[in-house]
Design an enzyme around this catalytic site. Sequence first.
Site, mmCIF file in Angstrom:
data_model
loop_
_atom_site.group_PDB
_atom_site.id
_atom_site.type_symbol
_atom_site.label_atom_id
_atom_site.label_comp_id
_atom_site.label_asym_id
_atom_site.label_seq_id
_atom_site.Cartn_x
_atom_site.Cartn_y
_atom_site.Cartn_z
ATOM 1 C CG ASN A 156 -0.086 -0.190 2.524
ATOM 2 O OD1 ASN A 156 0.344 0.680 2.870
ATOM 3 N ND2 ASN A 156 -0.275 -0.812 3.034
ATOM 4 C CG ASP B 242 -6.669 -5.865 6.920
ATOM 5 O OD1 ASP B 242 -6.022 -5.532 8.138
ATOM 6 O OD2 ASP B 242 -7.249 -4.922 6.203
ATOM 7 C CE LYS C 297 8.832 -11.848 -13.732
ATOM 8 N NZ LYS C 297 8.877 -11.605 -15.913
ATOM 9 C CG ASP D 96 -5.629 -6.668 14.520
ATOM 10 O OD1 ASP D 96 -4.516 -6.470 14.932
ATOM 11 O OD2 ASP D 96 -6.902 -6.409 13.993
ATOM 12 C CB ILE D 97 -0.064 -6.900 15.028
ATOM 13 C CG1 ILE D 97 0.656 -7.874 13.647
ATOM 14 C CG2 ILE D 97 1.526 -7.056 15.835
ATOM 15 C CD1 ILE D 97 1.101 -7.029 12.526
ATOM 16 C CG PHE E 28 -1.838 5.659 13.326
ATOM 17 C CD1 PHE E 28 -1.276 5.371 14.679
ATOM 18 C CD2 PHE E 28 -1.918 7.107 13.727
ATOM 19 C CE1 PHE E 28 -0.291 6.906 15.595
ATOM 20 C CE2 PHE E 28 -1.087 8.528 13.248
ATOM 21 C CZ PHE E 28 -0.413 7.685 14.673
ATOM 22 C CE LYS F 263 -10.575 0.640 10.763
ATOM 23 N NZ LYS F 263 -9.431 1.089 10.074
ATOM 24 C CE LYS G 29 -7.302 -2.318 14.758
ATOM 25 N NZ LYS G 29 -6.620 -3.516 14.071
HETATM 26 O O1 PMT Z 1 2.902 5.991 6.621
HETATM 27 P P1 PMT Z 1 2.562 7.155 6.385
HETATM 28 O O2 PMT Z 1 2.789 7.463 4.495
HETATM 29 O O3 PMT Z 1 3.114 8.430 6.502
HETATM 30 O O4 PMT Z 1 0.638 6.847 6.260
HETATM 31 C C1 PMT Z 1 0.513 7.103 7.568
HETATM 32 C C2 PMT Z 1 -0.640 5.995 8.560
HETATM 33 C C3 PMT Z 1 -2.057 6.866 7.100
HETATM 34 C C4 PMT Z 1 -0.413 4.891 7.795
HETATM 35 C C5 PMT Z 1 -1.212 5.981 9.122
HETATM 36 O O5 PMT Z 1 -1.048 7.389 9.729
HETATM 37 C C6 PMT Z 1 -1.766 5.131 9.207
HETATM 38 O O6 PMT Z 1 -3.311 5.463 9.613
HETATM 39 N N1 PMT Z 1 -1.966 3.727 9.934
HETATM 40 C C7 PMT Z 1 -2.983 2.700 9.967
HETATM 41 C C8 PMT Z 1 -3.953 2.768 9.041
HETATM 42 C C9 PMT Z 1 -5.525 1.659 8.689
HETATM 43 O O7 PMT Z 1 -6.590 2.026 8.577
HETATM 44 O O8 PMT Z 1 -5.110 0.562 9.930
HETATM 45 P P2 PMT Z 1 -5.904 -0.204 9.729
HETATM 46 O O9 PMT Z 1 -7.729 0.046 9.848
HETATM 47 O O10 PMT Z 1 -5.779 -1.413 8.915
HETATM 48 O O11 PMT Z 1 -5.827 -1.168 11.222
HETATM 49 C C10 PMT Z 1 -6.017 -0.083 12.293
HETATM 50 C C11 PMT Z 1 -4.730 -0.660 13.716
HETATM 51 O O12 PMT Z 1 -4.420 -1.782 13.604
HETATM 52 C C12 PMT Z 1 -3.484 -0.095 12.878
HETATM 53 O O13 PMT Z 1 -2.498 0.808 13.913
HETATM 54 C C13 PMT Z 1 -3.192 -1.225 12.648
HETATM 55 O O14 PMT Z 1 -1.643 -0.761 12.667
HETATM 56 C C14 PMT Z 1 -2.867 -1.570 13.282
HETATM 57 N N2 PMT Z 1 -3.563 -3.659 12.609
HETATM 58 C C15 PMT Z 1 -4.345 -3.339 11.654
HETATM 59 C C16 PMT Z 1 -4.265 -4.578 10.802
HETATM 60 C C17 PMT Z 1 -2.727 -5.501 11.346
HETATM 61 N N3 PMT Z 1 -2.813 -7.387 10.685
HETATM 62 N N4 PMT Z 1 -2.487 -5.648 12.327
HETATM 63 C C18 PMT Z 1 -2.384 -4.339 12.781
HETATM 64 O O15 PMT Z 1 -1.703 -4.164 14.106
#
Ligand code: PMT
Length: 397
Positions: free
Chosen positions: A209, A278, A288, A306-307, A323, A337, A341
């Site tokens: 991404n 995800d 390849k 989900d870490i 985040f 969220k 979590k």
């Molecule tokens: O890196 P940049 O270009 O500066 O951009 C920053 C950002 C937009 C990536 C950052 O600010 C941000 O928003 N990161 C979270 C992106 C997101 O929406 O994640 P999520 O909705 O998939 O997950 C929610 C939270 O769970 C996040 O804290 C994520 O790190 C965590 N997560 C998600 C999935 C997973 N399998 N394990 C996780 O730990």
Amino acid sequence: MELKGKRLVLGVTGGIAAYKAAELVRLLVREGAEVQVAMSEGATHFVTPTTFQALSGRPVYLDQWDARMPNAMAHIDLSRQADLLLVAPASADFLARISAGMADDLLATMVLARDCPLLVAPAMNRQMWENPATQRNVAQLVADGVGVLGPASGAQACGEVGPGRMLEPAELLAGVMDFFAPKTLAGRRVLLTAGPTFEAIDAVRGITNLSSGRMGYAVAAAARRAGAAVTLVSGPVALDAPVGVERVAVQSALDMHAAVMARAAASDIFIAVAAVADYRVARPAAHKLKKDEGGVPAIELIENPDILAEVAALPGGPFCVGFAAESQNLEAYAQKKRLKKKIPLIAGNLMQDGFGGSDNRLVLFDDQGTHPLPPASKEVLARQLIEHIARLTGEIA
Ligand code: PMT
């Protein structure tokens, strides 16, 4: 402008690294600091005072009898107005003189007469640095409360390789910022994730991404500056590790999961900034994939762990911060969220603001409610987030 309103005196002593002090002045001024340069006579053999005057916008002082000081007390007046005296580069001779309390030129006299903290950035040949006399002098200075930035190790102007290189200007700037930052997370261990993950499809292709890592790296730097010991588990990005931060480089969500779970129990705070995929490819091809290998390939996806949720579920685990990047309904989705979590704090940003650029908008959601932060650079927002975390974890009132 992290150093806005801060007054620094930069002492420059004689050495080839004096040319790097010019760039340091530029960086300090860019961060809003007022920089007054004072040079030793030796330094003027490497860089002219005019260079420093142009970059700092102030006249440069060279000796203690400078007639521009009405009371002829440059050695006292210059440091009286300063929040910090930084000497970069600091030569072996200068360190020896100030460790003995000598006052035989403007800079040494300023050091002795100062009423502000002193940082020195040693720069010299490796044999000079390793000489017991220099080590003794530096140990004395540290015992006297002087901060020592560096030196680094590497190729030297004399052609030798070893310790004694002055830190790079950006590293010295980080050292100055560290010095001024309130140590609200002193003694805390902070673990972070940042950047994207890369889920392999075959030997050369994958799913990823647009996360640049900038937000997460800024949070890591801010946590370090607040006094924490910081480990940053980072997906593939094109950024240098922040100064003083331990970086663990990973590729996939599974790698990130393993790196985090190995360290989470020993951390006090976990901040998940990474944009983790995800889903991953169920069976990535080791080679390849070829276009003519039987039509359009069907890629089966399976869910990644989900870490953040796993760390939040650890008994006695760290204080967890998530985040959320949303394209709409920021509050509703981010709160959902957070509750799902089971984490005390989540930072919401709109996808179109957060990904990639240098600026962002954050809204913090916790048990007390909603805390919108004004739009700012990721560095400024990171600092505000760290202050918020420090408050919630009881480090500041
Ligand atoms: O890196 P940049 O270009 O500066 O951009 C920053 C950002 C937009 C990536 C950052 O600010 C941000 O928003 N990161 C979270 C992106 C997101 O929406 O994640 P999520 O909705 O998939 O997950 C929610 C939270 O769970 C996040 O804290 C994520 O790190 C965590 N997560 C998600 C999935 C997973 N399998 N394990 C996780 O730990």
